[in-house]
Motif scaffolding. Structure first.
Motif, PDB file in Angstrom:
ATOM      1  N   GLU A  78       0.834  -1.187   0.000  1.00  0.00           N
ATOM      2  CA  GLU A  78       0.000   0.000   0.000  1.00  0.00           C
ATOM      3  C   GLU A  78       0.877   1.248   0.000  1.00  0.00           C
ATOM      4  OE1 GLU A  78      -2.293  -0.336   3.582  1.00  0.00           O
ATOM      5  OE2 GLU A  78      -0.727   0.556   4.827  1.00  0.00           O
ATOM      6  N   PHE A  79       0.317   2.364  -0.455  1.00  0.00           N
ATOM      7  CA  PHE A  79       1.059   3.616  -0.342  1.00  0.00           C
ATOM      8  C   PHE A  79       0.928   4.150   1.081  1.00  0.00           C
ATOM      9  CE2 PHE A  79      -3.176   4.997  -1.825  1.00  0.00           C
ATOM     10  CZ  PHE A  79      -3.487   5.979  -0.889  1.00  0.00           C
ATOM     11  N   TYR A  80       1.864   4.977   1.477  1.00  0.00           N
ATOM     12  CA  TYR A  80       1.860   5.514   2.831  1.00  0.00           C
ATOM     13  C   TYR A  80       2.514   6.887   2.827  1.00  0.00           C
ATOM     14  CZ  TYR A  80       6.735   3.874   2.941  1.00  0.00           C
ATOM     15  OH  TYR A  80       8.064   3.659   2.662  1.00  0.00           O
ATOM     16  N   PHE A  81       2.449   7.563   3.965  1.00  0.00           N
ATOM     17  CA  PHE A  81       2.987   8.912   4.106  1.00  0.00           C
ATOM     18  C   PHE A  81       4.073   8.918   5.177  1.00  0.00           C
ATOM     19  CE2 PHE A  81      -1.253   9.253   2.433  1.00  0.00           C
ATOM     20  CZ  PHE A  81      -1.173  10.253   1.476  1.00  0.00           C
ATOM     21  N   GLU A  82       5.111   9.685   4.940  1.00  0.00           N
ATOM     22  CA  GLU A  82       6.166   9.855   5.924  1.00  0.00           C
ATOM     23  C   GLU A  82       6.830  11.210   5.717  1.00  0.00           C
ATOM     24  OE1 GLU A  82       9.106   6.807   5.421  1.00  0.00           O
ATOM     25  OE2 GLU A  82      10.083   7.828   3.750  1.00  0.00           O
ATOM     26  N   ASN A  83       7.604  11.629   6.715  1.00  0.00           N
ATOM     27  CA  ASN A  83       8.373  12.859   6.597  1.00  0.00           C
ATOM     28  C   ASN A  83       9.772  12.520   6.113  1.00  0.00           C
ATOM     29  OD1 ASN A  83       6.063  13.846   7.705  1.00  0.00           O
ATOM     30  ND2 ASN A  83       7.064  15.114   9.245  1.00  0.00           N
ATOM     31  N   LEU A  84      10.259  13.284   5.162  1.00  0.00           N
ATOM     32  CA  LEU A  84      11.533  12.964   4.527  1.00  0.00           C
ATOM     33  C   LEU A  84      12.709  13.045   5.480  1.00  0.00           C
ATOM     34  CD1 LEU A  84      11.058  14.878   1.156  1.00  0.00           C
ATOM     35  CD2 LEU A  84      11.088  12.399   1.465  1.00  0.00           C
ATOM     36  N   ALA A  85      12.680  13.989   6.407  1.00  0.00           N
ATOM     37  CA  ALA A  85      13.880  14.251   7.200  1.00  0.00           C
ATOM     38  C   ALA A  85      13.673  14.094   8.695  1.00  0.00           C
ATOM     39  CB  ALA A  85      14.405  15.664   6.907  1.00  0.00           C
ATOM     40  N   ASP A  86      12.488  14.420   9.215  1.00  0.00           N
ATOM     41  CA  ASP A  86      12.283  14.494  10.661  1.00  0.00           C
ATOM     42  C   ASP A  86      11.296  13.427  11.124  1.00  0.00           C
ATOM     43  OD1 ASP A  86      12.027  15.154  13.287  1.00  0.00           O
ATOM     44  OD2 ASP A  86      11.172  17.150  12.965  1.00  0.00           O
ATOM     45  N   GLU A 100       7.984  18.785   4.528  1.00  0.00           N
ATOM     46  CA  GLU A 100       8.609  17.661   3.834  1.00  0.00           C
ATOM     47  C   GLU A 100       7.758  16.396   3.862  1.00  0.00           C
ATOM     48  OE1 GLU A 100      10.463  16.890   8.000  1.00  0.00           O
ATOM     49  OE2 GLU A 100       9.537  18.542   6.895  1.00  0.00           O
ATOM     50  N   ARG A 101       6.471  16.549   4.179  1.00  0.00           N
ATOM     51  CA  ARG A 101       5.566  15.413   4.134  1.00  0.00           C
ATOM     52  C   ARG A 101       5.501  14.880   2.704  1.00  0.00           C
ATOM     53  NH1 ARG A 101       3.855  11.949   8.032  1.00  0.00           N
ATOM     54  NH2 ARG A 101       1.686  11.303   7.787  1.00  0.00           N
ATOM     55  N   THR A 102       5.627  13.558   2.556  1.00  0.00           N
ATOM     56  CA  THR A 102       5.654  12.984   1.215  1.00  0.00           C
ATOM     57  C   THR A 102       4.838  11.702   1.174  1.00  0.00           C
ATOM     58  OG1 THR A 102       7.136  12.386  -0.619  1.00  0.00           O
ATOM     59  CG2 THR A 102       7.694  11.536   1.544  1.00  0.00           C
ATOM     60  N   GLN A 103       4.340  11.372  -0.001  1.00  0.00           N
ATOM     61  CA  GLN A 103       3.614  10.124  -0.218  1.00  0.00           C
ATOM     62  C   GLN A 103       4.535   9.131  -0.918  1.00  0.00           C
ATOM     63  OE1 GLN A 103      -0.322  10.391  -1.995  1.00  0.00           O
ATOM     64  NE2 GLN A 103      -0.035   8.443  -3.057  1.00  0.00           N
ATOM     65  N   VAL A 104       4.646   7.941  -0.354  1.00  0.00           N
ATOM     66  CA  VAL A 104       5.467   6.875  -0.926  1.00  0.00           C
ATOM     67  C   VAL A 104       4.530   5.822  -1.490  1.00  0.00           C
ATOM     68  CG1 VAL A 104       7.285   5.197  -0.499  1.00  0.00           C
ATOM     69  CG2 VAL A 104       7.238   7.336   0.805  1.00  0.00           C
ATOM     70  N   ASP A 105       4.630   5.574  -2.793  1.00  0.00           N
ATOM     71  CA  ASP A 105       3.726   4.645  -3.470  1.00  0.00           C
ATOM     72  C   ASP A 105       4.545   3.577  -4.192  1.00  0.00           C
ATOM     73  OD1 ASP A 105       1.594   3.376  -4.561  1.00  0.00           O
ATOM     74  OD2 ASP A 105       0.997   5.000  -5.910  1.00  0.00           O
ATOM     75  N   VAL A 154      14.680   2.159  -4.220  1.00  0.00           N
ATOM     76  CA  VAL A 154      15.056   3.152  -3.210  1.00  0.00           C
ATOM     77  C   VAL A 154      15.076   2.476  -1.850  1.00  0.00           C
ATOM     78  CG1 VAL A 154      14.483   5.382  -2.181  1.00  0.00           C
ATOM     79  CG2 VAL A 154      13.929   4.944  -4.585  1.00  0.00           C
ATOM     80  N   ARG A 155      16.072   2.804  -1.031  1.00  0.00           N
ATOM     81  CA  ARG A 155      16.132   2.247   0.322  1.00  0.00           C
ATOM     82  C   ARG A 155      14.945   2.737   1.146  1.00  0.00           C
ATOM     83  NH1 ARG A 155      22.363   3.686   1.646  1.00  0.00           N
ATOM     84  NH2 ARG A 155      21.544   5.661   0.883  1.00  0.00           N
ATOM     85  N   ARG A 156      14.308   1.825   1.838  1.00  0.00           N
ATOM     86  CA  ARG A 156      13.232   2.201   2.753  1.00  0.00           C
ATOM     87  C   ARG A 156      13.828   2.909   3.959  1.00  0.00           C
ATOM     88  NH1 ARG A 156       8.094  -1.631   4.319  1.00  0.00           N
ATOM     89  NH2 ARG A 156       7.195  -0.538   2.521  1.00  0.00           N
ATOM     90  N   SER A 157      13.055   3.776   4.582  1.00  0.00           N
ATOM     91  CA  SER A 157      13.573   4.589   5.687  1.00  0.00           C
ATOM     92  C   SER A 157      13.986   3.752   6.887  1.00  0.00           C
ATOM     93  CB  SER A 157      12.526   5.629   6.100  1.00  0.00           C
ATOM     94  OG  SER A 157      12.247   6.507   5.029  1.00  0.00           O
ATOM     95  N   SER A 158      13.476   2.521   7.001  1.00  0.00           N
ATOM     96  CA  SER A 158      13.855   1.647   8.117  1.00  0.00           C
ATOM     97  C   SER A 158      15.010   0.717   7.768  1.00  0.00           C
ATOM     98  CB  SER A 158      12.645   0.813   8.556  1.00  0.00           C
ATOM     99  OG  SER A 158      12.164   0.017   7.481  1.00  0.00           O
ATOM    100  N   ASP A 159      15.633   0.905   6.607  1.00  0.00           N
ATOM    101  CA  ASP A 159      16.745   0.044   6.192  1.00  0.00           C
ATOM    102  C   ASP A 159      17.957   0.256   7.098  1.00  0.00           C
ATOM    103  OD1 ASP A 159      18.173  -1.617   4.031  1.00  0.00           O
ATOM    104  OD2 ASP A 159      19.431   0.168   4.178  1.00  0.00           O
ATOM    105  N   GLN A 160      18.460  -0.816   7.666  1.00  0.00           N
ATOM    106  CA  GLN A 160      19.695  -0.748   8.447  1.00  0.00           C
ATOM    107  C   GLN A 160      20.600  -1.891   7.980  1.00  0.00           C
ATOM    108  OE1 GLN A 160      18.322  -0.748  12.532  1.00  0.00           O
ATOM    109  NE2 GLN A 160      17.988  -2.939  12.555  1.00  0.00           N
ATOM    110  N   LYS A 161      21.699  -1.518   7.348  1.00  0.00           N
ATOM    111  CA  LYS A 161      22.576  -2.496   6.709  1.00  0.00           C
ATOM    112  C   LYS A 161      23.203  -3.428   7.723  1.00  0.00           C
ATOM    113  CE  LYS A 161      26.327  -2.708   3.314  1.00  0.00           C
ATOM    114  NZ  LYS A 161      27.254  -1.902   2.475  1.00  0.00           N
ATOM    115  N   HIS A 162      23.678  -2.876   8.819  1.00  0.00           N
ATOM    116  CA  HIS A 162      24.292  -3.674   9.878  1.00  0.00           C
ATOM    117  C   HIS A 162      23.600  -3.352  11.201  1.00  0.00           C
ATOM    118  CE1 HIS A 162      27.647  -4.774   7.222  1.00  0.00           C
ATOM    119  NE2 HIS A 162      27.691  -3.490   6.862  1.00  0.00           N
ATOM    120  N   ALA A 163      23.372  -4.373  11.998  1.00  0.00           N
ATOM    121  CA  ALA A 163      22.809  -4.187  13.332  1.00  0.00           C
ATOM    122  C   ALA A 163      23.383  -5.248  14.248  1.00  0.00           C
ATOM    123  CB  ALA A 163      21.289  -4.273  13.306  1.00  0.00           C
ATOM    124  N   ALA A 164      23.697  -4.852  15.481  1.00  0.00           N
ATOM    125  CA  ALA A 164      24.293  -5.790  16.443  1.00  0.00           C
ATOM    126  C   ALA A 164      23.837  -5.442  17.850  1.00  0.00           C
ATOM    127  CB  ALA A 164      25.814  -5.759  16.355  1.00  0.00           C
TER     128      ALA A 164
END
Length: 739
Positions: A551-559, A570-575, A615-625
């Motif tokens: 589904e499409f969703y809304f998020e803020n680009l920076a904050d 900076e509110r944006t729609q991601v589809d 495009v990388r999703r905003s929750s993308d974390q390449k490494h986590a420990a």
């Protein structure tokens, strides 16, 4: 992966759990639920080794005894019924195993009833983990595959969004069970001391759970036969609480009450941040009608009263939130028949919010958002045990109604009107009543093909019928395999389809959307191997999750920390047309000479396909420990834990030569990495007829500035940016008085 910490020696548990603890200690005891009833109790010292003499003494009280069996194993048999002294070995083994084995590939289990060397933490020791307000969901958010911004108690799982996690409490689905949910959902609503077990399923979960894409969190309170009579008062920097448990013959009662103390401490000092306050209540009553039948009722309420400003007073929110749940369940466990359970429940949620934003030369606006939701649900499940097979069927029905009322005004400076990629009206007003029905049914068949191979196959049907959208249906088959090696190794494979409809409470009315979206669909593929050694457990798991109808969703680009996100420039729609997540997770845990340790590492990636580009999703974390260590030092139980992950993807705003704001490519850069070190110590004093316990610690011990976003403001025609940070150094101390 987390370990259990021993702190309190003498505990009362069910006989079943005592025998399971003995098996975890190296014994091989086979028993049937027909003989070891769930309400049989035993008191034992969990810090001392379990001996055969202790086991026999516990069994004798219920006219049971141990009988030697082949392969250094023992059978629990009755001393009163000699005709069942030697039940068929295959039937007894299958009866106790097929129900308990977890076949799905991604199951992180916290069994709080007994000590387990790899994935175990009991309810007393849950509070020993370094976490603000002893928050159980903050502890579980450190599992492999979890993504957390360092502020919220809520997490995303394996590249999914936060709302893709199903949260169940005593068999009831909870909707947004977090306090201060308009301010980054800082705390979960369940007192960790009343929790008996937490199960986290992060992929390939069985068909008994549905309507969410990424995972399941199952919170369970103390089961029958394990409730002690106790009362405990607590007071700390974040909450004050009262917890009482009562057991009388066939009656069990648990009462949990909490209220925030943040507002009390903030009221004593001068500040302009506002007054956040919250409270919650859970009451559980259980009546064991007889050896087969159990009746249970639960009441859960939680609410917030929030008036808060951001640090530079450009945003403010006034919010009141209240959720009420009540449910009744009737369960029957028959010795020679199916296990059945029927549940009836009701949920009511009210959420009122007023927000304001005033950023000179950028944006001014206000909103009033009033929402009410009600859910009436009926569920029934039946489980049939056929020796080495288990058939599980169930169905549920939900009637839902919602009321939306929204009004906003928005004035964006002409230099910033092109930042958002969707139409934003100066005045937006929406008022609607929505009705709907949700029906679901599932069938699951679990079978042991060979001595060491288990197969679980199932299918689930979910349907929705909303007044404005009409009827839709999703069919999701799933398959899980488990092979147990003789060398204490386990190989799991999971594949399946998963779906998620937009809940009646999830309409994006505040972003101008007046219709419900089509259900999402995803495929999970999971491969996992676990190996146990004498003092060490090792697990490695690979996964891939493909969502072809997101589904499409809304998020803020920076904050990500804005308290009025819908009014930001900076509110944006991601589809996206497709979302692909993949990763490898490694977990190591063990104990050596009184030291307990754990290490989790994840290498992962999640990307969205938007307008043909990945495009990388905003929750993308390449490494986590996550790494931790604990030890008992005389009277003190100490724990140290550190969490690390790669910096979050972010988008930069700039001004062009004409002074107009424009964004670079979405999520084309990363912030600096995130790192915290948390410590905690626990000590208990025994008084005449009571106990006093202190839990003290610090999160983000070295006060590292973990940047998780950027806030933009205009000053004299210049675009200024400031870092948005996760929680700074935060001490916590709680005193508990038990009597």
């Amino acid at each position: 992966m987390f370990l259990s910490f021993s702190a309190f020696a003498e505990v009362t548990r069910s006989l079943k759990d005592f025998l399971q603890a003995a098996n975890s200690a190296g014994y091989n005891i086979l028993f049937s639920s027909a003989l070891v009833r769930p309400y049989y109790q035993v008191t034992f010292d969990k810090q001392s080794p379990i001996t055969l003499e202790q086991i026999q003494t516990a069994l004798t009280a219920y006219d049971l005894e141990l009988k030697a069996a082949p392969n250094d194993s023992f059978l629990v048999v009755s001393t009163l019924l000699p005709e069942i002294v030697s039940p068929p070995e295959s039937t007894l083994d299958n009866d106790s195993t097929i129900e308990e084995v977890v076949v799905n590939a991604s199951a992180h289990q916290f069994q709080m009833m007994y000590i387990n060397s790899s994935l175990s933490i009991d309810r007393e020791n849950l509070s020993k983990k370094p976490a603000i307000a002893n928050d159980a969901l903050r502890v579980s958010s450190r599992l492999p595959g979890s993504a957390n911004n360092g502020v919220s108690a809520r997490s995303a799982i394996r590249g999914g969004r936060e709302n893709e996690m199903l949260i169940m409490f005593n068999g009831m689905r909870l909707y947004d069970p977090f306090h201060l949910h308009q301010f980054n959902q800082l705390f979960s609503v369940i007192d960790s001391r009343s929790i008996d077990s937490i199960d986290i399923l992060t992929g390939g979960f069985p068909v008994t759970y549905g309507d969410r894409l990424s995972g399941v969190t199952v919170l369970n309170t103390t089961p029958r036969g394990t409730v002690d009579d106790s009362k405990e008062l607590g007071f700390g920097l974040y909450t004050a609480s009262y917890l009482q448990t009562l057991s009388l013959d066939q009656h069990n009662l648990v009462i949990s009450l909490r209220r925030s103390t943040i507002d009390l401490f903030l009221g004593a000092v001068e500040h302009d941040l506002g007054t956040p306050s919250f409270a919650d209540m859970h009451i559980q009553y259980q009546f064991d009608i007889d050896q087969e039948r159990t009746f249970q009722t639960n009441v859960l309420w939680f609410g917030d009263d929030l008036s808060i400003n951001n640090s530079n007073n450009t945003e403010s929110v006034d919010s009141t939130f209240s959720s009420f749940y009540t449910w009744l369940s009737y369960r029957r466990e028959q010795d020679n028949g199916p296990t059945t359970e029927t549940k009836v429940g009701f949920t009511a949620i009210k959420d009122d919010r007023k927000g304001f934003v005033n950023k000179p030369q950028m944006v001014t606006g206000s909103l009033a958002d009033d929402q009410e939701f009600r859910v009436y649900n009926l569920e029934h499940t039946r489980k049939y045990n056929f020796g080495n097979s288990l058939l599980n069927v169930g169905a549920s029905y939900r009637y839902l109604d919602a009321e939306y009322g929204f009004h906003s005004t928005l004035q964006i400076d002409p230099h910033f009107t092109n930042v958002s990629n969707f139409e934003r009206s100066e005045i937006r007003q929406f008022k609607e009543t929505e009705l709907g029905h949700q029906l679901a049914a599932f069938v699951s068949y679990k079978h042991r093909l060979l001595q060491q191979l288990y197969v679980e196959a199932g299918a689930r049907i979910d349907t929705q019928d909303y007044l404005s959208n009409g009827w839709s249906k999703q069919v999701t088959p799933r398959l899980n395999l488990l092979y147990r090696f003789s060398s204490a190794g386990e190989l799991r494979i999971g594949v399946g389809k998963f779906s998620q409809s937009q809940g009646i409470h999830e309409l994006d009315a505040s972003d101008g959307i007046q219709f419900f979206q089509r259900p999402q669909k995803a495929n999970h593929y999971v491969l996992s191997y676990k190996q146990s050694f004498s003092h060490l457990d090792l697990k490695i798991e690979a996964y891939r999750k493909i969502t072809d109808e997101p589904e499409f969703y809304f998020e803020n680009l920076a904050d990500p920390l804005s308290i009025v996100p819908e009014l930001q420039v900076e509110r944006t729609q991601v589809d996206p047309s497709r979302v692909a997540a993949k990763g490898i997770e490694l977990s190591v845990s063990g104990d050596w000479r009184g030291n307990e340790f754990w290490l989790n590492y994840t290498r992962a990636e999640v990307k969205e396909t938007v307008d043909g580009s990945r495009v990388r999703r905003s929750s993308d974390q390449k490494h986590a420990a996550n790494i931790g260590w604990s030890r008992q030092f005389r009277d003190w139980q100490m724990a140290v834990e550190s969490t690390y992950h790669s910096g979050w993807p972010t988008t930069q705003l700039t001004l062009n030569a004409s002074g107009n704001a424009e964004q670079t490519v979405r999520n084309d850069r990363r912030l600096s990495h995130y790192l915290t070190v948390d410590v905690k110590g626990t000590r208990q004093w025994k008084l005449n007829h009571s106990k006093l316990r202190v839990e003290i610690g610090v999160t983000n011990l070295f006060n590292r500035n973990n940047v998780i976003g950027t806030e933009y403001n205009m000053a004299n025609g210049v675009l200024k940016n400031s870092d948005r940070k996760a929680l700074p150094i935060a001490p916590f101390i709680d005193l508990f008085y038990s009597f």
